[in-house]
Motif scaffolding. Structure first.
Motif: not given
Length: 197
Positions: A138-145, A149-150, A176-179
Motif C-alpha cells: 500500500t505504501l509503495e502504491a501511494q509513493r508511486l501515485a 502527481r508530482l 483520469v490516470q491518477l484517479t
C-alpha cells in the motif's frame, strides 16, 4: 549390665519411659555418650517385658541421604537437559521473528519485490508478515501515485506556452490516470457564474 533388669537405666532414656506408660513405636534419641540413635520399643504382653532395639541414626539415615544426593543430582541434570531443549525449541520458534526483524532493519535499502517478507507459516508471525506485506504494498502504491502527481504538476507548470485546450486536455488525461476513473471532464464557469461549459 542392663539385660533382664527392672531398674530404669541411669541416663533416663525417654523412649523407655514412654514405653513404661504403654507407648510402642520408634523415636530418635541420644545415648549417654551423645550419639544419635533410633530406638524402637515393644511391650511383650505375656511376660511384661519391654523389648527395645537401637540403631545408630547416621547409619539409618545414610540410604536416605544417599538417595537425596542422587535425587538432587538427577534433578539438576534433568533441569539442565530441559533448559537446553527449551533453548533450542525457543530458537526454532523465534527464528521467523528474528528473520522478520532483520528484514525490517534492511527495509530502507530494499526496493520492489525485495521489500516483501516471504513466510509460509500460519501462526501469528505469518499473520504479522502478511499484514506487513500489505502495508508495504500500500505504501509503495501511494509513493508511486505521489511521484506521478508530482511529475504531472511539474509538467503542467512547464506548459506556459501551451494553449488552454492543450492544458485542459493534458490535465484531464492525467487526472483520469491518477484517479483511475473511467470517466473525467473539466467544467468552466462563466464570469457571471450563469453558465457551466
Amino acid at each position: 549390665e542392663k539385660i533382664l533388669t527392672k531398674e530404669l537405666p541411669g541416663e533416663g532414656n525417654k523412649i523407655y519411659t514412654k514405653a513404661l506408660k504403654g507407648y510402642e513405636g520408634s523415636d530418635e534419641t541420644q545415648t549417654a555418650q551423645g550419639e544419635r540413635i533410633i530406638t524402637s520399643v515393644r511391650s511383650l504382653r505375656t511376660t511384661g517385658w519391654i523389648l527395645a532395639a537401637s540403631y545408630p541414626a547416621a547409619e539409618a539415615y545414610a540410604p536416605l541421604e544417599t538417595t537425596g544426593r542422587y535425587f538432587l543430582l538427577a534433578t539438576l541434570a534433568i533441569t539442565g537437559v530441559v533448559l537446553v531443549i527449551s533453548w533450542f525449541f525457543m530458537q526454532h520458534l523465534t527464528a521467523p521473528l528474528a528473520d522478520f526483524t532483520r528484514h525490517v532493519k534492511a527495509l530502507p535499502g530494499s526496493v520492489g519485490r525485495n521489500q516483501l517478507f516471504e513466510i509460509a507459516t500460519g501462526d501469528e508471525i505469518g499473520i504479522m508478515a502478511r499484514t506487513f506485506n500489505h502495508m508495504v504494498t500500500t505504501l509503495e502504491a501511494q509513493r508511486l501515485a505521489n511521484e506521478s502527481r508530482l511529475e504531472t504538476l511539474l509538467r503542467l507548470n512547464e506548459m506556459n506556452d501551451s494553449s488552454l485546450q492543450e492544458i485542459a486536455d493534458f490535465a484531464l488525461e492525467k487526472t483520469v490516470q491518477l484517479t483511475r476513473s473511467t470517466i473525467g471532464y473539466l467544467a468552466f464557469v462563466s464570469e457571471d457564474e450563469s453558465r457551466l461549459t
